[in-house]
Motif scaffolding. Structure first.
Motif, PDB file in Angstrom:
ATOM      1  N   HIS A   1       0.837  -1.205   0.000  1.00  0.00           N
ATOM      2  CA  HIS A   1       0.000   0.000   0.000  1.00  0.00           C
ATOM      3  C   HIS A   1       0.877   1.263   0.000  1.00  0.00           C
ATOM      4  N   ARG A   2       1.911   1.271   0.832  1.00  0.00           N
ATOM      5  CA  ARG A   2       2.811   2.442   0.875  1.00  0.00           C
ATOM      6  C   ARG A   2       3.548   2.607  -0.445  1.00  0.00           C
ATOM      7  N   LEU A   3       3.944   1.495  -1.061  1.00  0.00           N
ATOM      8  CA  LEU A   3       4.586   1.571  -2.380  1.00  0.00           C
ATOM      9  C   LEU A   3       3.645   2.175  -3.409  1.00  0.00           C
ATOM     10  N   ARG A   4       2.405   1.747  -3.388  1.00  0.00           N
ATOM     11  CA  ARG A   4       1.403   2.284  -4.316  1.00  0.00           C
ATOM     12  C   ARG A   4       1.231   3.789  -4.091  1.00  0.00           C
ATOM     13  N   GLU A   5       1.195   4.201  -2.815  1.00  0.00           N
ATOM     14  CA  GLU A   5       1.062   5.622  -2.510  1.00  0.00           C
ATOM     15  C   GLU A   5       2.285   6.393  -3.005  1.00  0.00           C
ATOM     16  N   LEU A   6       3.477   5.813  -2.812  1.00  0.00           N
ATOM     17  CA  LEU A   6       4.694   6.478  -3.307  1.00  0.00           C
ATOM     18  C   LEU A   6       4.659   6.614  -4.828  1.00  0.00           C
ATOM     19  N   ASN A   7       4.215   5.575  -5.510  1.00  0.00           N
ATOM     20  CA  ASN A   7       4.135   5.619  -6.966  1.00  0.00           C
ATOM     21  C   ASN A   7       3.088   6.608  -7.448  1.00  0.00           C
TER      22      ASN A   7
ATOM     23  N   GLY B   1       2.143   9.235  -5.794  1.00  0.00           N
ATOM     24  CA  GLY B   1       2.686  10.559  -5.484  1.00  0.00           C
ATOM     25  C   GLY B   1       3.667  11.018  -6.533  1.00  0.00           C
ATOM     26  N   ARG B   2       4.430  10.068  -7.073  1.00  0.00           N
ATOM     27  CA  ARG B   2       5.411  10.395  -8.118  1.00  0.00           C
ATOM     28  C   ARG B   2       4.708  10.721  -9.422  1.00  0.00           C
ATOM     29  N   ALA B   3       3.595  10.019  -9.703  1.00  0.00           N
ATOM     30  CA  ALA B   3       2.876  10.209 -10.946  1.00  0.00           C
ATOM     31  C   ALA B   3       2.067  11.513 -10.925  1.00  0.00           C
ATOM     32  N   ALA B   4       1.707  11.985  -9.732  1.00  0.00           N
ATOM     33  CA  ALA B   4       0.870  13.185  -9.644  1.00  0.00           C
ATOM     34  C   ALA B   4       1.615  14.460  -9.914  1.00  0.00           C
TER      35      ALA B   4
END
Length: 175
Positions: free
Chosen positions: A164-170, A172-175
């Motif tokens: 879940h944290r990895l998905r959030e990091l990804n 965040g990077r895409a936004a």
């Protein structure tokens, strides 16, 4: 779909929290039992094999129920000299790899090998070999299975949270 996995993780975390609370109660009971046992032995010259064995059993329960709790609270053994230098993304990948390659397989091995050990103890109604010792040794042996099942479940929860944290990091990077 994410919410279902996070809900499962939450349920597992709460179970580990409850196991940790039981372990904490075992530590209080152990401390009181040690004071009582030592007082009886040194003040009244009365000892009890059963009480001494109960001390060991309570210590076992404290340790075993604390395994999943320690993992949940990130208080386990880790080589922090390397880990602290990793990026947040790399830390999550290390968590996932650790859970999937070490914690879960080790937990499964312990459960697998403990099952017959505990079952045999139950079928033989194993008790202490010492006169005046405790009966039902299979009860304490079953805590090994319970503790490692809890550890496996907590490793699953940690993996879910890391993903879940990895998905959030990804995101965040895409936004």
């Amino acid at each position: 779909m994410r919410d279902k996995w996070l809900k499962l993780s939450y349920i597992i975390d709460e179970t580990s929290k409850a196991a940790g609370a039981l372990g904490a109660l075992a530590s209080v009971a152990l401390a009181l039992l040690i004071v009582y046992d030592a007082s009886m032995r040194y003040l009244f010259h009365e000892g009890s094999v059963a009480l001494q064995e109960l001390e060991w059993h309570l210590f076992d329960i404290l340790f075993l129920l604390g395994l999943a709790y320690a993992l949940k609270h990130d208080k386990h053994v880790r080589v922090d000299i390397l880990y602290t230098r990793f990026s947040p993304r790399m830390k999550e990948w290390v968590r996932i790899a650790t859970m999937l390659l070490f914690v879960i397989p080790l937990g499964l091995l312990v459960v697998w090998f403990s099952w017959d050990f505990t079952l045999q103890s139950f079928l033989q109604h194993e008790g202490s070999p010492d006169p005046g010792g405790l009966c039902c040794r299979y009860v304490i042996k079953s805590f090994v299975i319970v503790a490692f099942v809890l550890l496996i479940l907590q490793a699953v929860s940690e993996t879910i949270k890391a993903l879940h944290r990895l998905r959030e990091l990804n995101e965040g990077r895409a936004a």
